[in-house]
Design a protein around this motif. Structure first.
Motif, short mmCIF file in Angstrom:
data_model
loop_
_atom_site.label_atom_id
_atom_site.label_comp_id
_atom_site.label_asym_id
_atom_site.label_seq_id
_atom_site.Cartn_x
_atom_site.Cartn_y
_atom_site.Cartn_z
N LEU A 1 -1.61 0.45 -5.31
CA LEU A 1 -1.04 -0.95 -5.12
C LEU A 1 0.12 -0.95 -5.68
O LEU A 1 0.33 -1.04 -6.96
N THR A 2 1.36 -1.37 -5.01
CA THR A 2 2.56 -1.36 -5.80
C THR A 2 3.36 -2.99 -5.49
O THR A 2 3.31 -3.09 -4.17
N VAL A 3 3.54 -3.48 -6.27
CA VAL A 3 4.11 -4.80 -6.17
C VAL A 3 5.53 -5.10 -7.08
O VAL A 3 5.09 -5.00 -8.30
N PRO B 1 -2.80 2.58 -9.74
CA PRO B 1 -3.07 3.78 -9.04
C PRO B 1 -4.45 3.58 -8.48
O PRO B 1 -5.37 3.17 -8.97
N SER B 2 -4.62 4.08 -7.10
CA SER B 2 -5.99 4.24 -6.60
C SER B 2 -6.70 2.90 -6.53
O SER B 2 -7.93 2.83 -6.54
N VAL C 1 -6.36 -5.02 -10.54
CA VAL C 1 -5.48 -6.14 -10.39
C VAL C 1 -5.49 -7.07 -11.63
O VAL C 1 -6.50 -7.16 -12.59
N ASP C 2 -4.58 -8.08 -11.75
CA ASP C 2 -4.58 -8.86 -13.14
C ASP C 2 -5.66 -10.27 -13.05
O ASP C 2 -5.92 -10.34 -14.16
N LEU D 1 0.85 -1.21 -0.04
CA LEU D 1 0.01 -0.12 0.00
C LEU D 1 0.88 1.19 -0.19
O LEU D 1 1.53 1.55 0.89
N THR D 2 0.51 1.99 -1.01
CA THR D 2 1.61 3.32 -1.25
C THR D 2 0.67 4.44 -1.45
O THR D 2 -0.44 4.21 -1.94
#
Length: 487
Positions: free
Chosen positions: A71-73, A79-80, A101-102, A57-58
């Protein structure tokens, strides 16, 4: 317009593993997510915030009711994508937008839109959980490829296994399967289900707590023993389980009152208006009343009258199970009690009105006149009937045995059955009359020994009988030959 269920704002926990894949990592892996209806018909998933690793979570964007995060992985950012709720019933729950998400997975199956509404759709999911079934400490089933069924109604007509344990004990009614399931639940064909309330279920090695069933067999017997012990011998003597179900709900309605609705029925409108009526049932306009939906005030005299007289209908068992169930405790029994009670109430009210003299008009609106009345809510199924207001209906048929299909077919094809019966009866009557006439004519001609006369009678009868019996030529030759032999 009916208010849909679940309404907007409704939420509940679901026992279903849900995983979210983003940039090669499962960022969410929840076994008990929350299903939330932000608006009717299309639920969405919410997850406890602890299911997402904090480093994913960023870029926090604070808000009054919720904070928004990216959401950063592994260097990839959506974003958002994440919304963390800060107030209300969903406090500390997160929502991740579907397209942020994918991929989404329910158990081992990928989903491609919002989750299905379990109150309107039948869901069958392939899982890889290790499931073990134990009965009295003995493992009777084990699999790593179970099917998980989430049903809105009955997926078909069940067949049951008898489980024989190593010590010789035989367990009935604990395992069932569907030889032919409905198309929506075809995935469960060839699979066996177990009665969770009566067996031990281990999922991934963890023993599940047995669910509590309202009005279980034990609880039902305790209620009858405590309140109506005189009925227990009759209750235990019933040959068919549905007789115990029917009789039990009559005693529950007598004691507690309220509104009883079969699981095959769903509500379309609020039932609050029906509380005005002291006792009601539903009427399909097909003869006997329905007993799938009942309503009454506690200790209503109708249910007291019916339960006090139910023993008298258990004195004889009919050859066909459907007749036994219907007459001893089912729809025909209920209808008979309804009619007898209604007759007694009408006689009492007639006496009230005629003894009141000039005050008869006030009697019709008095509590003494109306408190014991019975009412019927129309649920007609014939073509062209008015639409149902309060309920809908699904397919049940959980108790009917082999003979039910016969009665059901006759009921569905009553007009056809009547026409066929009348046609066969008329045809047999005409045929019998013609055969009797023929025999009488033959007897007279044999006595007179008049060959010519017999031939003329044969020639007269043959065109009439030949379409029914045999071809005209063969019959005419037979009669002629017979006549010559007699000469």
């Amino acid at each position: 317009m009916p208010v849909p269920f679940p309404p907007a704002g409704y939420s509940e926990d679901v026992w279903r593993r849900v995983r979210l894949l983003f940039n090669g990592q499962f960022v969410v892996d929840a076994n008990v997510p929350k299903l939330v209806w932000e608006r009717p018909y299309t639920p969405v998933y919410y997850f406890q915030s602890s299911t997402v690793r904090p480093e994913y979570l960023t870029n926090k964007q604070p808000g009054d009711e919720a904070d928004i995060y990216d959401l950063t992985v592994n260097g990839k950012t959506s974003p958002s994508a994440v919304r963390l709720v800060k107030t209300g019933d969903l406090k500390d729950y997160i929502k991740i937008e579907y397209n942020k998400v994918d991929a989404w997975f329910e158990e081992d199956e990928r989903i491609f839109s919002h989750p299905k509404d379990p109150y309107k759709r039948i869901i069958v999911l392939q899982s890889s959980k290790k499931v073990q079934i134990e009965i009295d400490g003995v493992e009777v089933a084990s699999t790593s490829r179970p099917k998980l069924l989430y049903e809105t109604g009955l997926p078909g007509n069940a067949s049951y296994y008898v489980i024989k344990l190593p010590n010789g004990d035989r367990k009935h009614g604990l395992a069932w399967w569907y030889k032919t399931a409905k198309i929506e639940s075809a995935g469960i064909e060839g699979h066996i289900a177990f009665y969770d309330e009566k067996v031990d279920v281990r999922v991934d090695g963890v023993l599940n707590e047995r669910p509590t069933t309202l009005w279980s067999s034990a609880e039902s017997r305790e209620f009858l023993q405590r309140e109506y012990s005189w009925f227990l011998p009759i209750y235990d003597s019933y040959r068919h389980p549905v007789q115990r179900v029917d009789s039990l709900k009559y005693f529950i309605m007598r004691h507690y009152g309220g509104i009883y609705v079969d699981m095959d029925n769903g509500c379309l409108e609020s039932l609050e208006p029906l509380r005005y009526y002291p006792a009601f049932t539903t009427d399909g306009g097909e003869g006997p009343l329905f007993i799938n939906i009942l309503g009454a005030a506690p200790h209503h005299p109708f249910y007291e009258y019916m339960t006090n007289n139910i023993w008298a209908y258990n004195l004889f068992y009919y050859p066909l199970p459907y007749l036994t169930v219907s007459y001893n405790s089912g729809r025909w029994f209920f209808t008979s009690m309804w009619e007898k009670y209604h007759d007694s109430v009408n006689r009492r009210n007639w006496n009230l009105v005629h003894s009141a003299g000039e005050g008869a008009d006030q009697i019709h609106t008095s509590d003494a006149y109306n408190k014991d009345q019975l009412y019927r809510v129309a649920m007609e199924s014939r073509r062209g009937a008015e639409p149902w207001v309060f309920w809908n209906e699904g397919a049940g048929l959980t108790w009917e045995q082999w003979d039910f299909s016969i009665f059901h077919w006759i009921g569905e094809n009553a007009a056809k059955v009547i026409r066929i019966t009348v046609a066969v009866t008329v045809g047999l009557s005409l045929l019998t009359s013609l055969l009797v006439w023929r025999c009488c004519c033959r007897g007279r001609k044999v006595k007179s020994n008049a060959t010519g006369g017999f031939k003329s009678v044969a020639a007269l009868l043959t065109p009439v009988l030949s379409p029914v019996l045999t071809p005209a030529k063969e019959k005419r030759e037979f009669f002629i030959k017979k006549g010559h032999d007699m000469v």
